[in-house]
Write an enzyme that holds these catalytic residues in place. Structure first.
Site, PDB file in Angstrom:
ATOM      1  N   ASP A 166       1.214  14.777   7.583  1.00  0.00           N
ATOM      2  CA  ASP A 166      -0.882  15.152   7.303  1.00  0.00           C
ATOM      3  C   ASP A 166      -1.400  14.075   7.142  1.00  0.00           C
ATOM      4  OD1 ASP A 166      -3.953  16.321   8.125  1.00  0.00           O
ATOM      5  OD2 ASP A 166      -2.439  17.613   8.896  1.00  0.00           O
ATOM      6  N   HIS A 168      -0.990  11.476   9.246  1.00  0.00           N
ATOM      7  CA  HIS A 168      -2.036  10.641   9.825  1.00  0.00           C
ATOM      8  C   HIS A 168      -2.847   9.123   9.603  1.00  0.00           C
ATOM      9  CE1 HIS A 168      -1.742  14.966  11.518  1.00  0.00           C
ATOM     10  NE2 HIS A 168      -0.704  14.580  11.994  1.00  0.00           N
TER      11      HIS A 168
END
Length: 452
Positions: free
Chosen positions: A259, A282
């Site tokens: 993430d 991310h």
């Protein structure tokens, strides 16, 4: 007919051949020096504290076994309670031992100057089935109301997250990647709450069930020379998340996870992120902000001298429709992108489902500087995406020395803008011709307090 906001979400990005000379293009190199980690991410352990001092508390002296199976929670609590009453005390977790600890809150205030030195390994119970029923499934190690504390050492904090990631409710499970109903709470590995003057340094943290670090309502936080690792597909394993926290420094660290490497939530200001190697993951994100029509104020954020590689996003600002408040005064500077899908992205239509609707209110995004951002992008997406609210456009976006080339081939995608106002201080690669000039009338005529 599609609404304009829906168009912003569904826009097909054209790809064109822009004539440029790859040999002339200068791609910035990764910043140096990076932390000196070898291939297995090991770090040279900190020298152990002097055992002749009365203020050094080895957890084994309080009954901790350190065999990786025995529950050492109560021993750690006793060591904490004792050290908490001593000025400038050290809690020592020695090298060569693995200590299993249940979900625990270490509570202050303490006398001050407390050091929690981890040279061995800390681990929680192994997965949801081993987690005691009456213990919190939201968090593992919590430090609450602490002033002036260091969490440091050359040891390992192993979150043992795999069995949590495999719960049927997780987003990567189920048919076509959907999630199944059922309990989905997963613990944050390390959480600081309502604490100040904190240092985290030198540790390895891996495989958290959820976020690796979370700082809530904290001030004066310094994070340096840490390594965070989790598989690229591990769900919701943000490296460092901050919320309502100010005076944050995150330096000289490596974060590879599933993430955001760093995520910055509502109520944060005065944040400096420098010399981070991020990816896969991310990217580095401000947001998401404004969910459930909430108000969010974020300001004075700097991300600089860093590398983002093989990530879904580079530097991102993401807000929900219906929120309020503002993101202001953000600088992204000297960042090297290596095969990043969305190197530069503002998404004011952030949504995790297909039924989100456009709303008239939004979190204002203003005074954002992108300078010396160079490297390569994954050609599945445009290198720059400015998707801004229909009613509250992005304003005062500034681009300087931005050069992003496709990682494969020579077909360059056009940048995408929707309701984005800004200027180019230099020519960019690819050219950005879609920014609007000036300040939108909707902003000038609006007397909403966008966070003063």
């Amino acid at each position: 007919m599609l609404s304009s906001g829906t168009k912003a979400r569904l826009h097909n990005h054209a790809r064109h051949k822009h004539h440029h000379n790859h040999n002339v293009s200068y791609i910035s190199q990764p910043p140096s020096p990076l932390p000196n980690y070898d291939n297995d991410w090991s770090i040279t352990p900190y020298p152990p504290p002097s055992t002749t001092s009365n203020d050094v508390f080895d957890v084994r002296n309080f009954g901790a076994v350190g065999d990786g199976r025995t529950d050492d929670t109560e021993s750690f609590k006793m060591a904490w309670d004792t050290a908490c009453q001593s000025e400038s005390a050290v809690i020592h977790v020695p090298n060569g031992f693995s200590f299993m600890i249940q979900s625990t809150i270490f509570t202050g205030p303490c006398q001050g100057g407390l050091v929690f030195q981890v040279d061995g390994t800390l681990m929680p119970p192994d997965g949801p089935d081993a987690w005691p029923k009456n213990f919190s499934r939201h968090q593992w190690l919590v430090f609450y109301r602490i002033n002036e504390m260091s969490l440091k050492g050359g040891g390992l904090i192993d979150g043992k997250g795999e069995k949590w990631w495999n719960l049927p409710c997780k987003p990567h499970k189920g048919k076509n990647g959907t999630a199944s109903p059922g309990p989905c709470d997963s613990p944050i590995a390390i959480r600081f709450f309502m604490s100040s003057n904190l240092t985290v340094k030198g540790l390895r943290v891996k495989n958290s069930p959820q976020f690796h670090f979370r700082f809530d309502n904290c001030r004066n936080v310094h994070v340096e020379s840490i390594v965070i690792t989790a598989p690229a597909l591990s769900p919701n394993t943000d490296g460092i998340h901050i919320e309502n926290t100010n005076g944050v420094e995150i330096y000289n660290s490596v974060i590879s996870n599933g993430d955001d490497c760093v995520s910055i939530g509502a109520g944060c200001h005065d944040v400096d992120i420098r010399n981070i190697t991020c990816g896969p993951g991310h990217g580095i994100s401000i947001g998401s902000l404004g969910n459930h029509n909430s108000r969010a104020c974020v300001s004075n954020i700097t991300v600089r001298d860093s590398v983002i590689k093989v990530a879904d996003n580079g530097v991102r600002i993401k807000t929900w429709q219906g929120g309020s408040g503002a993101v202001k005064g953000v600088t992204f500077s000297n960042i090297h992108m290596d095969n990043v899908r969305n190197p530069i992205i503002i998404d004011q239509f952030y949504c995790l489902s297909k039924d989100c609707t456009n709303q008239t209110s939004a979190v204002l995004v203003s005074d954002i500087l992108y300078t010396n951002i160079k490297g390569t992008y994954n050609i599945r997406s445009p290198p720059m995406h400015f998707g801004c609210s229909d009613s509250v456009p992005c304003t005062n976006l500034t681009l300087s020395d931005v050069e992003l080339l496709p990682a494969l081939g020579d077909v360059v995608s056009d940048p995408f803008c929707w309701n984005a106002y800004g200027v180019l201080q230099t020519l960019t690669i690819p050219p950005v011709s879609c920014l609007l000039d000036g300040v939108p009338r909707s902003i000038l005529d609006n007397d909403i307090d966008y966070c003063s």
